[in-house]
Design a protein around this motif. Structure first.
Motif, PDB file in Angstrom:
ATOM      1  N   UNK A  31       0.837  -1.198   0.000  1.00 41.06           N
ATOM      2  CA  UNK A  31       0.000   0.000   0.000  1.00 41.06           C
ATOM      3  C   UNK A  31       0.869   1.244   0.000  1.00 41.06           C
ATOM      4  N   UNK A  32       1.868   1.265   0.888  1.00 38.30           N
ATOM      5  CA  UNK A  32       2.709   2.449   0.984  1.00 38.30           C
ATOM      6  C   UNK A  32       4.104   2.058   1.468  1.00 38.30           C
ATOM      7  N   UNK A  33       5.093   2.470   0.704  1.00 42.16           N
ATOM      8  CA  UNK A  33       6.468   2.225   1.150  1.00 42.16           C
ATOM      9  C   UNK A  33       6.961   3.465   1.878  1.00 42.16           C
ATOM     10  N   UNK A  34       7.517   3.257   3.071  1.00 40.30           N
ATOM     11  CA  UNK A  34       8.091   4.382   3.795  1.00 40.30           C
ATOM     12  C   UNK A  34       9.344   4.867   3.058  1.00 40.30           C
ATOM     13  N   UNK A  35       9.573   6.177   3.048  1.00 40.46           N
ATOM     14  CA  UNK A  35      10.767   6.677   2.372  1.00 40.46           C
ATOM     15  C   UNK A  35      12.017   6.207   3.070  1.00 40.46           C
ATOM     16  N   UNK A  36      11.915   6.020   4.378  1.00 43.54           N
ATOM     17  CA  UNK A  36      13.047   5.468   5.116  1.00 43.54           C
ATOM     18  C   UNK A  36      12.522   4.377   6.030  1.00 43.54           C
ATOM     19  N   UNK A  37      13.335   3.377   6.213  1.00 40.40           N
ATOM     20  CA  UNK A  37      12.950   2.301   7.122  1.00 40.40           C
ATOM     21  C   UNK A  37      12.800   2.873   8.536  1.00 40.40           C
ATOM     22  N   UNK A  38      11.774   2.399   9.252  1.00 38.54           N
ATOM     23  CA  UNK A  38      11.672   2.714  10.674  1.00 38.54           C
ATOM     24  C   UNK A  38      12.375   1.557  11.376  1.00 38.54           C
ATOM     25  N   UNK A  39      13.623   1.793  11.710  1.00 39.20           N
ATOM     26  CA  UNK A  39      14.458   0.680  12.170  1.00 39.20           C
ATOM     27  C   UNK A  39      14.057   0.202  13.562  1.00 39.20           C
ATOM     28  N   UNK A  40      14.427  -1.029  13.836  1.00 42.51           N
ATOM     29  CA  UNK A  40      14.204  -1.587  15.168  1.00 42.51           C
ATOM     30  C   UNK A  40      14.859  -0.702  16.233  1.00 42.51           C
ATOM     31  N   UNK A  41      16.032  -0.215  15.904  1.00 48.30           N
ATOM     32  CA  UNK A  41      16.767   0.661  16.810  1.00 48.30           C
ATOM     33  C   UNK A  41      15.949   1.920  17.132  1.00 48.30           C
ATOM     34  N   UNK A  42      15.349   2.487  16.084  1.00 45.92           N
ATOM     35  CA  UNK A  42      14.536   3.689  16.269  1.00 45.92           C
ATOM     36  C   UNK A  42      13.279   3.359  17.085  1.00 45.92           C
ATOM     37  N   UNK A  43      12.657   2.226  16.792  1.00 44.05           N
ATOM     38  CA  UNK A  43      11.448   1.832  17.517  1.00 44.05           C
ATOM     39  C   UNK A  43      11.721   1.708  19.012  1.00 44.05           C
ATOM     40  N   UNK A  44      12.897   1.202  19.340  1.00 40.76           N
ATOM     41  CA  UNK A  44      13.252   1.014  20.748  1.00 40.76           C
ATOM     42  C   UNK A  44      13.406   2.341  21.488  1.00 40.76           C
ATOM     43  N   UNK A  45      13.555   3.409  20.737  1.00 44.28           N
ATOM     44  CA  UNK A  45      13.735   4.716  21.375  1.00 44.28           C
ATOM     45  C   UNK A  45      12.418   5.437  21.620  1.00 44.28           C
ATOM     46  N   UNK A  46      11.315   4.871  21.122  1.00 40.86           N
ATOM     47  CA  UNK A  46      10.028   5.556  21.231  1.00 40.86           C
ATOM     48  C   UNK A  46       9.296   5.061  22.476  1.00 40.86           C
ATOM     49  N   UNK A  47       9.163   5.897  23.492  1.00 36.06           N
ATOM     50  CA  UNK A  47       8.591   5.443  24.761  1.00 36.06           C
ATOM     51  C   UNK A  47       7.204   4.803  24.612  1.00 36.06           C
ATOM     52  N   UNK A  48       6.364   5.396  23.752  1.00 38.63           N
ATOM     53  CA  UNK A  48       4.984   4.902  23.609  1.00 38.63           C
ATOM     54  C   UNK A  48       4.924   3.489  23.021  1.00 38.63           C
ATOM     55  N   UNK A  49       6.012   3.045  22.407  1.00 39.89           N
ATOM     56  CA  UNK A  49       5.943   1.764  21.687  1.00 39.89           C
ATOM     57  C   UNK A  49       6.549   0.602  22.459  1.00 39.89           C
ATOM     58  N   UNK A  50       6.973   0.863  23.674  1.00 39.19           N
ATOM     59  CA  UNK A  50       7.752  -0.171  24.362  1.00 39.19           C
ATOM     60  C   UNK A  50       6.948  -1.414  24.734  1.00 39.19           C
ATOM     61  N   UNK A  51       5.612  -1.298  24.670  1.00 38.72           N
ATOM     62  CA  UNK A  51       4.783  -2.470  24.981  1.00 38.72           C
ATOM     63  C   UNK A  51       4.525  -3.344  23.755  1.00 38.72           C
ATOM     64  N   UNK A  52       5.010  -2.901  22.595  1.00 38.12           N
ATOM     65  CA  UNK A  52       4.778  -3.701  21.378  1.00 38.12           C
ATOM     66  C   UNK A  52       5.346  -5.106  21.513  1.00 38.12           C
ATOM     67  N   UNK A  53       4.598  -6.076  20.994  1.00 44.18           N
ATOM     68  CA  UNK A  53       5.088  -7.458  20.976  1.00 44.18           C
ATOM     69  C   UNK A  53       6.456  -7.555  20.306  1.00 44.18           C
ATOM     70  N   UNK A  54       6.599  -6.793  19.257  1.00 44.27           N
ATOM     71  CA  UNK A  54       7.839  -6.834  18.481  1.00 44.27           C
ATOM     72  C   UNK A  54       9.068  -6.569  19.337  1.00 44.27           C
ATOM     73  N   UNK A  55       8.917  -5.694  20.334  1.00 37.97           N
ATOM     74  CA  UNK A  55      10.077  -5.262  21.123  1.00 37.97           C
ATOM     75  C   UNK A  55      10.295  -6.131  22.361  1.00 37.97           C
TER      76      UNK A  55
END
Length: 160
Positions: free
Chosen positions: A106-130
């Motif tokens: 559907x949509x390709x991000x212009x830049x990857x949202x890396x795992x490293x970046x995801x780990x820095x986002x406080x709101x996302x720390x409950x994600x299963x992925x992390x």
DNA sequence: GCCAACGTTGGC
DNA sequence: GCCAACGTTGGC
């Protein structure tokens, strides 16, 4: 039933988001899920659910774009193909053991949202992925997390 | 290439 | 049903 959100992992050397975009109608079947928990999630998917496409086991692991479920679960034919890397002798045409869905990019991000970046986002720390030790290739994503990640991708656009 | 954290298999 | 051995995932 309301729309749900998911994350699906693929190794880009096997099947990347670009590979999906290059398919006719930007659509392909998601073959090869051979883990029961991931498989059960996949069978819950409904048409028009949105999927975060994650690249794993590569130089920069992360979310590369968004895909959409366009066909709900149906038997995974690679499971009874003896020449396939996903062959499972316990599965047959008459009694399929594994299923797959069709997704469309559907949509390709212009830049990857890396795992490293995801780990820095406080709101996302409950994600299963992390979560430590979680290795499912298909997992549910909360709507708020999905929306946050889309926002991150958009912030990346405006910055560049 | 290493290895932690799983999931699966199969003998008993 | 237990559990050791083995295989896989996937970040690093």
């Amino acid at each position: 039933m309301s729309k749900k959100y998911w994350l699906m992992k693929s190794e880009p050397t096997v099947f990347s988001f670009d590979n999906l975009m290059a398919k006719p109608d930007a659509t392909d079947h998601w073959e090869g899920v051979r883990n029961y928990q991931a498989h059960n999630y996949m069978r819950e998917m409904q048409k028009d659910d949105l999927v975060l496409f994650y690249h794993s086991n590569c130089e920069i692991p992360g979310i590369v774009g968004i895909a959409k479920v366009i066909r709900e679960a149906y038997p995974d034919h690679t499971s009874w193909d003896a020449s396939s890397r996903y062959y499972d002798p316990k599965s047959s045409l008459q009694n399929p053991r594994w299923f797959m869905v069709d997704v469309q990019s559907k949509k390709k991000f212009r830049h990857i949202i890396s795992l490293k970046e995801l780990r820095k986002v406080p709101e996302l720390q409950e994600m299963n992925l992390l979560r430590k030790g979680q290795r499912l290739s298909v997992m549910p994503v909360m709507q708020k997390d999905f929306e946050k990640i889309v926002k991150l991708a958009e912030a990346t656009y405006s910055r560049s």
